[in-house]
Design an enzyme around this catalytic site. Structure first.
Site, short mmCIF file in Angstrom:
data_model
loop_
_atom_site.label_atom_id
_atom_site.label_comp_id
_atom_site.label_asym_id
_atom_site.label_seq_id
_atom_site.Cartn_x
_atom_site.Cartn_y
_atom_site.Cartn_z
N CYS A 1 0.84 -1.20 0.00
CA CYS A 1 0.00 0.00 0.00
C CYS A 1 0.87 1.25 0.00
O CYS A 1 2.05 1.19 0.35
CB CYS A 1 -0.87 0.01 1.25
SG CYS A 1 -1.85 -1.49 1.41
N ARG B 1 3.98 1.13 -6.76
CA ARG B 1 3.97 0.10 -5.72
C ARG B 1 2.90 -0.97 -5.99
O ARG B 1 2.89 -2.01 -5.34
CB ARG B 1 3.69 0.73 -4.34
CG ARG B 1 4.77 1.70 -3.92
CD ARG B 1 4.30 2.57 -2.78
NE ARG B 1 4.26 1.87 -1.51
CZ ARG B 1 5.27 1.74 -0.68
NH1 ARG B 1 6.45 2.24 -1.00
NH2 ARG B 1 5.14 1.11 0.46
N TRP C 1 -3.15 -2.23 -1.73
CA TRP C 1 -2.83 -3.52 -2.34
C TRP C 1 -3.47 -4.53 -1.40
O TRP C 1 -3.02 -4.71 -0.27
CB TRP C 1 -1.31 -3.67 -2.43
CG TRP C 1 -0.86 -5.08 -2.68
CD1 TRP C 1 -0.47 -5.99 -1.74
CD2 TRP C 1 -0.72 -5.72 -3.95
NE1 TRP C 1 -0.12 -7.16 -2.36
CE2 TRP C 1 -0.25 -7.03 -3.71
CE3 TRP C 1 -0.95 -5.32 -5.26
CZ2 TRP C 1 -0.01 -7.93 -4.74
CZ3 TRP C 1 -0.70 -6.22 -6.27
CH2 TRP C 1 -0.24 -7.51 -6.00
N ASN D 1 -0.40 0.69 6.06
CA ASN D 1 0.34 -0.21 5.18
C ASN D 1 0.97 -1.27 6.08
O ASN D 1 1.64 -0.93 7.05
CB ASN D 1 1.42 0.59 4.43
CG ASN D 1 2.39 -0.30 3.68
OD1 ASN D 1 2.07 -1.45 3.36
ND2 ASN D 1 3.57 0.21 3.42
N GLY D 2 0.75 -2.55 5.77
CA GLY D 2 1.31 -3.62 6.60
C GLY D 2 0.24 -4.66 6.88
O GLY D 2 -0.80 -4.69 6.22
N GLU E 1 14.85 -23.13 -12.61
CA GLU E 1 14.60 -21.72 -12.33
C GLU E 1 15.84 -20.87 -12.62
O GLU E 1 15.74 -19.78 -13.18
CB GLU E 1 14.14 -21.55 -10.86
CG GLU E 1 13.85 -20.14 -10.42
CD GLU E 1 12.74 -19.43 -11.21
OE1 GLU E 1 12.08 -20.07 -12.04
OE2 GLU E 1 12.57 -18.22 -11.00
N LYS F 1 15.77 -17.82 -15.30
CA LYS F 1 16.09 -16.44 -14.90
C LYS F 1 17.14 -15.86 -15.82
O LYS F 1 17.03 -14.75 -16.30
CB LYS F 1 16.65 -16.39 -13.48
CG LYS F 1 15.78 -16.28 -12.28
CD LYS F 1 14.81 -15.18 -12.14
CE LYS F 1 13.59 -15.33 -12.98
NZ LYS F 1 12.41 -15.85 -12.44
N GLU G 1 15.79 -15.38 -19.60
CA GLU G 1 14.74 -14.40 -19.87
C GLU G 1 15.22 -12.97 -19.75
O GLU G 1 14.74 -12.10 -20.46
CB GLU G 1 13.49 -14.64 -19.01
CG GLU G 1 13.67 -14.38 -17.54
CD GLU G 1 12.40 -14.63 -16.73
OE1 GLU G 1 11.30 -14.48 -17.27
OE2 GLU G 1 12.53 -14.98 -15.55
N HIS H 1 23.51 -38.79 -21.61
CA HIS H 1 22.58 -39.36 -22.59
C HIS H 1 22.36 -38.41 -23.76
O HIS H 1 21.33 -38.50 -24.43
CB HIS H 1 21.26 -39.71 -21.89
CG HIS H 1 21.45 -40.72 -20.82
ND1 HIS H 1 21.58 -42.07 -21.08
CD2 HIS H 1 21.60 -40.58 -19.48
CE1 HIS H 1 21.77 -42.71 -19.94
NE2 HIS H 1 21.79 -41.83 -18.95
N LYS I 1 4.19 -9.28 -17.80
CA LYS I 1 4.12 -9.73 -16.39
C LYS I 1 2.97 -10.71 -16.19
O LYS I 1 3.09 -11.67 -15.46
CB LYS I 1 3.96 -8.51 -15.48
CG LYS I 1 3.96 -8.83 -14.00
CD LYS I 1 5.33 -9.27 -13.53
CE LYS I 1 5.36 -9.77 -12.11
NZ LYS I 1 6.53 -10.62 -11.86
#
Ligand code: F6R
Length: 608
Positions: free
Chosen positions: A2, A27, A75, A101-102, A481, A485, A488, A504, A603
């Site tokens: 937030c 944010r 948020w 916020n929190g 992963e 990373k 991309e 193999h 995204k």
């Protein structure tokens, strides 16, 4: 996360608050609101959706009178995005207004108490309890009341309060969530972050935990919770606006990498009570759990890679067969799923089209779906049977980092919780797992403190043409992963390989100077991966090895080794992924790539 702004001065407050909120849009938010003291009472305007909606509603703030006010972009964490759940929140009589916020971890308990005292709540938020508590305890001194309320709150908060009782004051306080005070001429501000006030002032105080700021038009006083004056240095901000939005970091991705200890802490802490994992979000009965004969994990991209880690973790601890599917494959392969299937659907955005459709497919076959989602109120969160939210906060960079890490954290929580219910975990192991989980944020902080070592390795290898990530068991899951990373964001071709598979076929691609990143954290298979390292080195590969610090002997076989703190197998991917994220980041940075917005990527992938 937030965003908070507050203004007290001689100008009309609402347009200033809206301009400030605009600067906090980065944010991430789903609703916005303002509250002004209009000379008679507190007036609130708030709306779900973009700031534009609130601006249109208030004629850019011009329709709202008053020279003191607070504003907020929300948020969602507790309660879906909606007009009612948007901040500011008023106390029952409307005399006190709060932005926050929190996360208030004990809000349920506090809410139940206040309801038992006859207080009516309007929203589903944790924040409303703060406004209601202030009114409940208020006698004649707002500061004393706020100090008392703070003593009742567990969790993290940055809070701004205005009231009808003291209309010429804004009171602000923080614990764990950021809050600054901006100092102007005959006017003062509060904000979650510098960009919100940069057009007005560059002189700020950064509030520390449990410091309370009392703002009037002419003065700012800071006290602690014992009401002692706190002397603070005025700081002068010399960042430009875009640097300010990234907290001084060059890229959101780096900022988000650095936020991981907090994101994991926020995801696990509310779910561990008195040493026990509590997942109130899950509705399945113990009987149902026992009867599931299969776990089906469905996701895309990095979220799928979390699923691959989960397969190793769940099969080991839950002793149930686990299948992991790419959502786009699951949908079209006539999967064997029925009401004895527990489906786990993983998605940061909660909107990925293939994941959502695959989830519906699983539901059509009768599966019970638990989703792991970051965006509150998103489609997947709303349509699944149960949802466990990751408290990563908004992720802005296209390449995921903190969402991946918090998804892993939820997998561990589920493994411990279900493992215990199935009677598969001894008391000793239970304690060990919980303690390992709780230590993760500190261990990740330690790795981040040595990020320059990774930067150095990146500077040696950023010109690589092909990179291979190899690992065995859970290290193989992680290599997927690490490879994604790197490719991309740096556009370097890279592949992840189960180390035992090299012989193999793929080993024919290894030649002089090929970079191989060998993941060797899995204790039981260390000798096997050492053999694979020797095999690729014999064919000219440059090897960077990632191992736990208790395996210093690995230095004898690998030219370059990154060490991470020791931990139990289950949580090791959470530590080992950090150097891989940093490596990808530094390589992309050295190559001058557009790190936060890699070419061709979005995204949220809402098309199939
Ligand atoms: C990679 C990345 C993507 C996402 C994938 C799924 O860094 O971010 O691979 O993991 O597009 O997205 P969500 O989790 O929103 O369903």
């Amino acid at each position: 996360m937030c965003g908070i702004v507050g203004y007290i001065g001689y100008e009309q407050a609402a347009p200033i608050l809206l301009q400030g909120l605009e600067k906090l849009e980065y944010r991430g938010y789903d609703s916005a609101g303002v509250c002004l003291f209009n000379g008679k009472e507190l007036q609130v305007e708030k709306a779900k959706g973009k700031l534009e909606v609130l601006k249109n509603l208030t004629n850019n703030g011009e329709d709202l009178s008053g020279t003191v006010g607070i504003g907020h972009t929300r948020w969602a964490t507790h309660g879906e995005p909606s007009d009612v759940n948007a901040h500011p929140h008023l106390s029952e009589s409307g005399r006190f207004a709060v932005v926050h916020n929190g996360i208030i971890e004990n809000y349920n308990q506090l809410k139940e108490y206040l309801i038992s005292k006859g207080i009516t709540f309007r929203s589903k938020t944790d924040t409303e309890v703060i406004a209601q508590l202030i009114e409940y305890y208020y006698k004649d001194n707002l500061i004393d009341t706020i100090i008392k309320v703070l003593s009742k709150l567990n969790g993290s908060y940055a809070i701004g309060v205005i009231s009808q009782e003291n209309p010429d004051e804004i009171i602000a306080v923080r614990k764990e969530s950021p809050l600054i005070v901006g100092l102007g001429e005959h006017e003062n501000y509060i904000a979650s972050d510098v960009p919100a006030i940069l057009a007005k002032t560059r002189k700020i105080y950064r509030l520390e935990n449990n410091e309370i700021a009392i703002l009037t038009r002419e003065n700012v006083r800071i006290i602690n919770t014992d009401k002692e004056e706190v002397k603070k240095e005025v700081q002068t901000v010399n960042w430009d606006v875009s640097a300010a939005e990234k907290g001084g970091y060059e890229h959101f991705m780096f900022k988000e990498i650095m936020e991981q200890p907090k994101a994991i802490h926020d995801t696990i802490t509310p779910r561990i009570k008195d040493g026990r994992v509590v997942l109130d979000e899950i509705s399945i009965t113990d009987e149902q759990l026992k009867n599931f004969n299969k776990i089906e994990i469905i996701a895309c991209g990095s979220a799928y890679h979390v699923g691959v880690v989960a397969k190793y973790v769940f099969e080991k601890i839950l002793r149930k067969p686990v299948e992991v599917d790419l959502a786009s494959e699951f949908r079209y392969r006539d999967p064997i799923v029925d009401d004895k299937t527990l489906a786990v659907v993983i998605s940061q955005s909660g909107e990925t089209a293939d994941t959502r459709e695959a989830m519906k497919e699983a539901q059509r076959h009768g599966a019970h779906v638990i989703s792991i989602v970051n965006v509150v109120g998103s489609s997947i969160a709303s349509e699944s049977d149960d949802v466990i939210y990751t408290w990563a906060g908004p992720e802005i960079a296209v390449a995921t980092t903190k969402a991946y890490s918090t998804q892993l954290a939820v997998i561990y929580l589920m493994a411990i919780y279900f493992g215990d219910k199935l009677g598969n975990i001894s008391e000793e192991d239970y304690k060990m797992y919980v303690s390992e989980l709780e230590q993760l944020p500190d261990k990740i902080t330690k790795i981040l403190e040595h990020k320059e070592n990774i930067q150095y390795l990146a500077s040696k290898h950023f010109n690589s043409r092909d990179v291979f990530f190899i690992g065995r068991n859970i290290d193989y899951a992680l290599s997927l992963e690490g490879s994604l990373k790197l490719k991309e964001i740096s556009y370097i071709h890279s592949e992840a390989y189960a180390a035992g598979e090299l012989k193999h076929g793929t080993i024919s691609l290894i030649e002089n100077g090929t970079l191989v990143i060998a993941l060797a954290t899995h204790e039981k298979l260390i000798e096997k991966i050492v053999s694979n390292i020797e095999e690729v080195q014999a064919r000219g590969a440059d090897v960077v090895c990632l191992a736990c610090e208790n395996h210093q002997e690995i230095k004898n076989v690998s030219q370059n080794t990154i060490f991470i703190p020791q931990a139990c197998d289950m949580v090791l991917p959470s530590l080992a992924v950090i150097p891989l994220q940093l490596f990808a980041y530094y390589v992309a940075s050295l190559k001058g790539c557009d790190i936060d917005k890699p070419r061709n990527l979005a995204k949220s992938v809402t098309v199939e």
